[in-house]
Design a protein around this motif. Structure first.
Motif, PDB file in Angstrom:
ATOM      1  N   PHE A 148       0.956  -1.205  -0.020  1.00 43.74           N
ATOM      2  CA  PHE A 148       0.115   0.085  -0.261  1.00 43.74           C
ATOM      3  C   PHE A 148       0.781   1.275  -0.036  1.00 43.74           C
ATOM      4  CE2 PHE A 148      -3.188  -2.885   2.267  1.00 43.74           C
ATOM      5  CZ  PHE A 148      -3.710  -3.230   1.125  1.00 43.74           C
ATOM      6  N   LEU A 149       1.738   1.251  -0.931  1.00 43.64           N
ATOM      7  CA  LEU A 149       2.388   2.757  -1.227  1.00 43.64           C
ATOM      8  C   LEU A 149       1.766   3.425  -2.090  1.00 43.64           C
ATOM      9  CD1 LEU A 149       6.304   1.196  -1.025  1.00 43.64           C
ATOM     10  CD2 LEU A 149       4.959   2.319   0.606  1.00 43.64           C
ATOM     11  N   ASN A 150       1.727   4.568  -2.041  1.00 43.01           N
ATOM     12  CA  ASN A 150       1.125   5.564  -3.210  1.00 43.01           C
ATOM     13  C   ASN A 150       2.164   5.736  -4.191  1.00 43.01           C
ATOM     14  OD1 ASN A 150      -0.015   7.734  -4.604  1.00 43.01           O
ATOM     15  ND2 ASN A 150      -0.765   8.560  -2.606  1.00 43.01           N
ATOM     16  N   PRO A 151       1.724   5.083  -5.240  1.00 45.06           N
ATOM     17  CA  PRO A 151       2.760   5.193  -6.531  1.00 45.06           C
ATOM     18  C   PRO A 151       2.982   6.663  -6.997  1.00 45.06           C
ATOM     19  CG  PRO A 151       0.442   4.294  -7.269  1.00 45.06           C
ATOM     20  CD  PRO A 151       0.634   4.667  -5.793  1.00 45.06           C
ATOM     21  N   ASN A 152       2.248   7.634  -6.418  1.00 46.47           N
ATOM     22  CA  ASN A 152       2.548   8.874  -7.205  1.00 46.47           C
ATOM     23  C   ASN A 152       3.433   9.726  -6.296  1.00 46.47           C
ATOM     24  OD1 ASN A 152       0.123   8.872  -9.261  1.00 46.47           O
ATOM     25  ND2 ASN A 152      -0.868   8.409  -7.571  1.00 46.47           N
ATOM     26  N   GLN A 153       3.511   9.412  -5.167  1.00 43.75           N
ATOM     27  CA  GLN A 153       4.550  10.133  -4.318  1.00 43.75           C
ATOM     28  C   GLN A 153       5.978   9.440  -4.187  1.00 43.75           C
ATOM     29  OE1 GLN A 153       1.837  10.086  -0.763  1.00 43.75           O
ATOM     30  NE2 GLN A 153       0.958  11.928  -1.365  1.00 43.75           N
ATOM     31  N   THR A 154       6.780  10.298  -3.599  1.00 38.19           N
ATOM     32  CA  THR A 154       8.144   9.733  -3.518  1.00 38.19           C
ATOM     33  C   THR A 154       8.227   8.813  -2.343  1.00 38.19           C
ATOM     34  OG1 THR A 154       8.496  11.674  -1.952  1.00 38.19           O
ATOM     35  CG2 THR A 154       9.106  12.163  -4.251  1.00 38.19           C
ATOM     36  N   ARG A 204      -2.684  18.993   9.198  1.00 39.63           N
ATOM     37  CA  ARG A 204      -2.896  20.458   9.202  1.00 39.63           C
ATOM     38  C   ARG A 204      -3.635  21.083   7.882  1.00 39.63           C
ATOM     39  NH1 ARG A 204       2.936  22.776  10.991  1.00 39.63           N
ATOM     40  NH2 ARG A 204       2.897  21.571  13.105  1.00 39.63           N
ATOM     41  N   SER A 205      -4.163  22.141   8.121  1.00 38.87           N
ATOM     42  CA  SER A 205      -4.915  22.667   6.983  1.00 38.87           C
ATOM     43  C   SER A 205      -4.179  22.898   5.820  1.00 38.87           C
ATOM     44  CB  SER A 205      -5.609  23.782   7.635  1.00 38.87           C
ATOM     45  OG  SER A 205      -6.264  23.663   8.826  1.00 38.87           O
ATOM     46  N   LEU A 206      -2.885  23.465   6.016  1.00 40.94           N
ATOM     47  CA  LEU A 206      -2.093  23.650   4.918  1.00 40.94           C
ATOM     48  C   LEU A 206      -1.668  22.390   4.280  1.00 40.94           C
ATOM     49  CD1 LEU A 206      -0.549  25.699   3.424  1.00 40.94           C
ATOM     50  CD2 LEU A 206       1.522  25.098   5.047  1.00 40.94           C
ATOM     51  N   ASP A 207      -1.780  21.105   5.039  1.00 47.79           N
ATOM     52  CA  ASP A 207      -1.124  19.710   4.490  1.00 47.79           C
ATOM     53  C   ASP A 207      -2.375  19.511   3.792  1.00 47.79           C
ATOM     54  OD1 ASP A 207       1.407  19.725   5.044  1.00 47.79           O
ATOM     55  OD2 ASP A 207       1.127  18.924   7.117  1.00 47.79           O
ATOM     56  N   VAL A 208      -3.642  19.769   4.287  1.00 47.62           N
ATOM     57  CA  VAL A 208      -4.996  19.076   3.479  1.00 47.62           C
ATOM     58  C   VAL A 208      -4.923  19.774   2.170  1.00 47.62           C
ATOM     59  CG1 VAL A 208      -7.483  19.158   3.473  1.00 47.62           C
ATOM     60  CG2 VAL A 208      -5.905  18.514   5.633  1.00 47.62           C
ATOM     61  N   THR A 209      -4.854  21.173   2.270  1.00 50.69           N
ATOM     62  CA  THR A 209      -4.800  21.874   0.873  1.00 50.69           C
ATOM     63  C   THR A 209      -3.749  21.595  -0.043  1.00 50.69           C
ATOM     64  OG1 THR A 209      -5.572  23.711   2.352  1.00 50.69           O
ATOM     65  CG2 THR A 209      -5.114  24.311  -0.031  1.00 50.69           C
ATOM     66  N   LYS A 210      -2.511  21.379   0.502  1.00 51.15           N
ATOM     67  CA  LYS A 210      -1.635  20.825  -0.458  1.00 51.15           C
ATOM     68  C   LYS A 210      -1.586  19.674  -1.153  1.00 51.15           C
ATOM     69  CE  LYS A 210       2.709  23.168   1.019  1.00 51.15           C
ATOM     70  NZ  LYS A 210       3.717  22.823   2.059  1.00 51.15           N
ATOM     71  N   ALA A 257      -4.489  17.945  -1.320  1.00 52.07           N
ATOM     72  CA  ALA A 257      -5.612  18.214  -2.295  1.00 52.07           C
ATOM     73  C   ALA A 257      -5.136  18.405  -3.510  1.00 52.07           C
ATOM     74  CB  ALA A 257      -6.755  18.817  -1.595  1.00 52.07           C
ATOM     75  N   PHE A 258      -4.264  19.767  -3.639  1.00 55.20           N
ATOM     76  CA  PHE A 258      -3.836  20.410  -4.773  1.00 55.20           C
ATOM     77  C   PHE A 258      -3.090  19.377  -5.616  1.00 55.20           C
ATOM     78  CE2 PHE A 258      -1.015  22.852  -7.439  1.00 55.20           C
ATOM     79  CZ  PHE A 258      -1.945  23.406  -8.090  1.00 55.20           C
ATOM     80  N   SER A 259      -2.527  18.582  -5.152  1.00 62.20           N
ATOM     81  CA  SER A 259      -1.316  17.743  -5.677  1.00 62.20           C
ATOM     82  C   SER A 259      -2.261  16.147  -6.229  1.00 62.20           C
ATOM     83  CB  SER A 259      -0.357  16.948  -5.101  1.00 62.20           C
ATOM     84  OG  SER A 259      -0.763  16.270  -4.097  1.00 62.20           O
ATOM     85  N   ASN A 260      -3.320  15.995  -5.561  1.00 63.21           N
ATOM     86  CA  ASN A 260      -4.394  14.993  -6.277  1.00 63.21           C
ATOM     87  C   ASN A 260      -4.909  15.436  -7.239  1.00 63.21           C
ATOM     88  OD1 ASN A 260      -3.658  13.307  -4.070  1.00 63.21           O
ATOM     89  ND2 ASN A 260      -5.554  13.926  -2.633  1.00 63.21           N
ATOM     90  N   THR A 261      -5.644  16.815  -7.505  1.00 62.10           N
ATOM     91  CA  THR A 261      -6.052  17.181  -8.659  1.00 62.10           C
ATOM     92  C   THR A 261      -5.385  17.123  -9.596  1.00 62.10           C
ATOM     93  OG1 THR A 261      -5.581  19.368  -7.993  1.00 62.10           O
ATOM     94  CG2 THR A 261      -7.791  18.751  -7.207  1.00 62.10           C
ATOM     95  N   LEU A 262      -3.979  17.205  -9.579  1.00 59.75           N
ATOM     96  CA  LEU A 262      -2.936  17.275 -10.567  1.00 59.75           C
ATOM     97  C   LEU A 262      -2.733  15.870 -11.136  1.00 59.75           C
ATOM     98  CD1 LEU A 262      -0.596  20.295  -9.674  1.00 59.75           C
ATOM     99  CD2 LEU A 262      -2.735  20.336 -11.144  1.00 59.75           C
ATOM    100  N   ARG A 263      -3.155  14.884 -10.434  1.00 60.37           N
ATOM    101  CA  ARG A 263      -2.926  13.485 -10.517  1.00 60.37           C
ATOM    102  C   ARG A 263      -3.415  13.113 -12.112  1.00 60.37           C
ATOM    103  NH1 ARG A 263      -3.930   9.307  -5.916  1.00 60.37           N
ATOM    104  NH2 ARG A 263      -2.981  10.609  -4.362  1.00 60.37           N
ATOM    105  N   SER A 264      -4.741  13.275 -12.422  1.00 60.58           N
ATOM    106  CA  SER A 264      -5.063  12.847 -13.607  1.00 60.58           C
ATOM    107  C   SER A 264      -5.470  14.432 -14.180  1.00 60.58           C
ATOM    108  CB  SER A 264      -6.455  12.217 -13.575  1.00 60.58           C
ATOM    109  OG  SER A 264      -7.245  12.617 -12.914  1.00 60.58           O
ATOM    110  N   LYS A 265      -4.476  14.912 -14.909  1.00 62.60           N
ATOM    111  CA  LYS A 265      -4.539  16.350 -15.232  1.00 62.60           C
ATOM    112  C   LYS A 265      -5.741  16.521 -16.114  1.00 62.60           C
ATOM    113  CE  LYS A 265       0.266  17.617 -14.364  1.00 62.60           C
ATOM    114  NZ  LYS A 265       0.790  16.264 -14.148  1.00 62.60           N
ATOM    115  N   MET A 266      -6.020  15.641 -17.365  1.00 63.96           N
ATOM    116  CA  MET A 266      -6.708  15.861 -18.343  1.00 63.96           C
ATOM    117  C   MET A 266      -8.259  16.061 -17.546  1.00 63.96           C
ATOM    118  SD  MET A 266      -7.275  16.337 -21.418  1.00 63.96           S
ATOM    119  CE  MET A 266      -7.071  15.945 -22.940  1.00 63.96           C
ATOM    120  N   ARG A 267      -8.682  15.093 -16.662  1.00 60.54           N
ATOM    121  CA  ARG A 267      -9.997  15.113 -16.034  1.00 60.54           C
ATOM    122  C   ARG A 267     -10.235  16.207 -15.605  1.00 60.54           C
ATOM    123  NH1 ARG A 267     -10.709   9.453 -13.279  1.00 60.54           N
ATOM    124  NH2 ARG A 267      -9.800  10.584 -11.410  1.00 60.54           N
ATOM    125  N   THR A 268      -9.084  16.719 -14.451  1.00 56.99           N
ATOM    126  CA  THR A 268      -9.218  17.987 -13.675  1.00 56.99           C
ATOM    127  C   THR A 268      -9.412  19.225 -14.669  1.00 56.99           C
ATOM    128  OG1 THR A 268      -7.940  17.124 -12.055  1.00 56.99           O
ATOM    129  CG2 THR A 268      -8.033  19.309 -11.904  1.00 56.99           C
TER     130      THR A 268
END
Lengths: 267, 427
Positions: free
Chosen positions: A97-103, B2-8, B10-21
């Protein structure tokens, strides 16, 4: 050391209702002492995974009590239980269960992120944990670029990062070849021996189980047999190829590093 | 977490499938773009109206026209003939005419110091000093209050003066409106049997055309309009009932007495309006149109919000194991919910920032192009089609973020509800 770190009383878990009900656990009462290494052994369907989930506070029993450090946790709020899991337990899973997108570093520091630790401290402690498992040079790699053994070492680093009291390992070597399995086993038992971490291993691999101090043999939701003492067959830790450092010399140093984090640091 | 970590995160998650976002953001973008344009259009035109009428705020005048009969549109058949009623002409307000008696009533109302009445005045042609004859029609004399002066001044209501549109400069062979001020102009007014009487008047000023429709026709002074109207009636056989299109009543201390005067006039069967009321009516109309257009943009946003729901549901499904891991490692359900709704909010923020930014840019560029001196709408003084209303822009931003958040609640709740054991078993 007087109170057991985990204890259960008449633990029952039933799935479903009525005639279709399946009694996965049929009233288990036992203790796991601090610093012990315990294997929960059994065939699939014996209830060993269910038992681990209950011990690890991932699930709630149908009846009975699980107590952590002598305090019953069954009636605690979900949020408090989540916090306890984060601070007290480390998890090593069969499928990594490692996240492949992260380092690798980001994967290792996930529990600290969840605990709300600042980024600089996260990275510092993450690097320390990776160094301990000799994976520091892979910190910036994506998790997908690693071999199976490396992945499991990253998982162990992730499990250790919160400086947990109890390390749960669910078939930790199930996805690894024999040689890699041995390395991972040595790391786990090295941690147990050198740092006093309580180790709970769920496995159907008898070789792995044999390395534990105590074995709870499960069948049909009951503990049918309890064995104590390490078996004779497997090599002792002292003879093992040192994956986590030389057995005797670096021991104090490693310990100091672990202690430095402090128990309160994780919260 | 932390809220900052949640935001960050979330942001990197939205960039995961860029086309869909990206596609989801596009949908939000279209809504934000359309909303920004419509609200900017409304703001721009309202600003224009404010600018045009802005100079006349301290005018102590109430304009009076006859009240529209409440049942006027519902009546069966034509009303019975009343010989005392004013001439059956339309005043241009669709409200009938005021009689001399009415003017007297208005004059006798408390707080009203004087009344000027607007008569219907017809002219045949105007003639310059050089002899050229041109076709023309008078604007209302009382519209002088709405006029925008390019040179000189609006005509003195008591003098024989006239203000002419800007483009009349061409008949005097000049480009400078200043040259027209003080020139004389001959007005030819027909009587009832077609005989012409010429009146010589002085040009007091030159007018810009405004969006209110004032300044495209010459505005006579009240005295000139009355004179022409009198000539129009000469030679008319039979009873003439004097009719006025509109009356302008000077009120002492308008601010204090406005309500009282209006109430009194309404009781007498009139429809009193201050300049402010007229602007208000105009702005209400513009606002209504803006709201209708914004309604369509909101429908686009509503459709886009389902895009967010869909995208995030897929994302939750794909990341089931990751959610399970996070929960097993001690992330509370609330934080999982927060993480996914933050993703929705971020999609909303990205879409709205892009949409508002490009909407504003498009609006201002189009406005600059259309209303440039030689642009398609360059002929109107003071016209701006697009304005910046920071409050509306802020409102649009918050609205979109709110919609995005609400759209995210369903997938986020689904993520938060996941059982870590089930989720980790999920393949």
């Amino acid at each position: 050391m007087s109170t057991p770190v985990l204890e259960t009383e008449n633990l029952v878990k039933v799935y479903g209702r009525g005639p279709a009900a399946f009694h996965a656990l049929k009233g288990l009462t036992f203790e796991i002492n601090r610093g012990e290494s315990v294997a929960i052994v059994g065939k699939s369907g014996s209830g060993k995974s269910t038992l681990m989930h209950l011990l690890a506070l991932l699930d709630e029993p149908t009846s009975g009590v699980v107590a952590l450090d002598g305090k019953p946790v069954t009636k605690l709020k979900p949020k408090v239980v989540s916090g306890l899991r984060n601070a007290t337990f480390g998890f090593v899973f069969q499928q990594f269960f490692l996240n492949p997108n992260q380092t690798v570093l980001e994967n290792v520091t996930l529990p600290l992120k969840i605990a709300g630790v600042s980024k600089s401290e996260r990275n510092e402690r993450g690097m320390a944990a990776l160094e301990q498992l000799e994976m520091a040079d892979k910190a910036k790699n994506k998790a997908t670029d690693l071999s199976g053994g490396q992945k499991q070492r990253v998982c162990i680093a992730r499990a250790l990062i919160n400086n947990p009291e109890v390390l749960f390992a669910d078939e930790p070597t199930g996805n690894l070849d024999t040689a890699t399995s041995e390395t991972v086993e040595d790391i786990l038992f090295g941690l147990h021996r050198d740092h006093g971490i309580t180790l709970v291993v769920v496995t159907h691999d008898e070789d792995l189980a044999a390395k534990c101090q105590r074995r709870l043999i499960m069948q049909d939701g009951q503990i049918v047999e309890e064995q104590t003492g390490a078996s004779t067959a497997p090599p002792t830790a002292a003879q093992a190829p040192a994956a986590s450092g030389e057995p005797s010399q670096p021991k104090p140093a490693t310990r100091r590093r672990l202690m430095k984090f402090g128990k309160g640091g994780a919260r | 977490m932390r809220s900052l970590d949640v935001t960050k995160t979330a942001f990197s998650n939205t960039l995961r499938s860029k086309m869909r976002t990206f596609l989801t953001v596009i949908a939000i973008f279209i809504g934000a773009f359309a909303l920004t344009l419509t609200s900017g259009l409304g703001a721009g035109i309202n600003q224009t109206v404010d600018r045009i009428f802005g100079g006349f705020g301290e005018d102590d005048v109430i304009y009076v026209v006859p009240q529209i009969e409440a049942d006027a549109t519902d009546q069966d058949g034509p009303p019975e003939y009343d010989p005392d009623a004013a001439a059956n002409m339309d005043s241009g307000f669709g409200t009938g005419m005021l009689t001399a008696e009415d003017i007297e009533t208005i004059e006798n109302t408390e707080h009203i110091t004087s009344v000027s009445a607007e008569v219907a005045a017809q002219i045949e042609y105007v003639e310059t000093a050089e002899g050229g004859q041109y076709q023309a029609q008078f604007d209302f004399a009382l519209n002088d209050a709405l006029a925008e002066v390019a040179a000189g001044a609006t005509p003195d209501r008591g003098a024989m003066e006239i203000a002419v549109p800007e483009d009349w400069a061409s008949i005097y062979d000049t480009d400078d409106p200043e040259d027209l001020v003080g020139e004389s102009l001959t007005i030819a007014a027909p009587n009832a049997v077609g005989q012409l009487t010429e009146i010589e008047v002085e040009i007091s000023g030159v007018l810009h055309g405004t969006l209110a429709g004032v300044g495209f026709q010459p505005i006579p002074s009240v005295a000139l309009a009355e004179e022409v109207a009198e000539i129009n009636l000469e030679g008319y056989e039979g009873q003439v009932s004097e009719g006025y299109i509109m009356a302008a009543a000077e009120v002492e201390n308008l601010e204090e007495n406005e309500e009282a005067v209006k109430a009194a006039l309404t009781d007498e069967g009139f429809w009193p309006m201050t300049l402010e009321d007229q602007i208000g009516m105009f702005e209400t109309l513009i606002d209504a149109i803006t709201w209708i257009l914004s309604g369509f943009a909101l429908i686009a946003l509503l459709a886009a919000s389902f895009g967010i729901v869909n995208t995030l549901l897929m994302s939750v499904q794909e990341r089931t194991r990751e959610i399970g891991l996070m929960k097993a490692l001690g992330m509370s359900s609330g934080k999982v919910f927060g993480l996914f709704s933050m993703e929705a909010v971020l999609i909303g923020v990205m879409g709205s920032l892009l949409g508002i930014g490009l909407g504003l840019a498009t609006g201002f560029v189009a406005d600059a192009f259309l209303t440039a001196e030689d642009g398609p709408l360059g002929g109107f003084a003071e016209l701006s089609l697009f304005g910046l209303n920071p409050l509306a822009i802020g409102g649009i931003f918050l609205l979109i973020v709110l919609i995005a958040f609400l759209a995210g609640t369903l997938p986020a709740a689904r993520a938060a509800k996941k059982d870590p054991i089930e989720a980790l078993r999920y393949e």
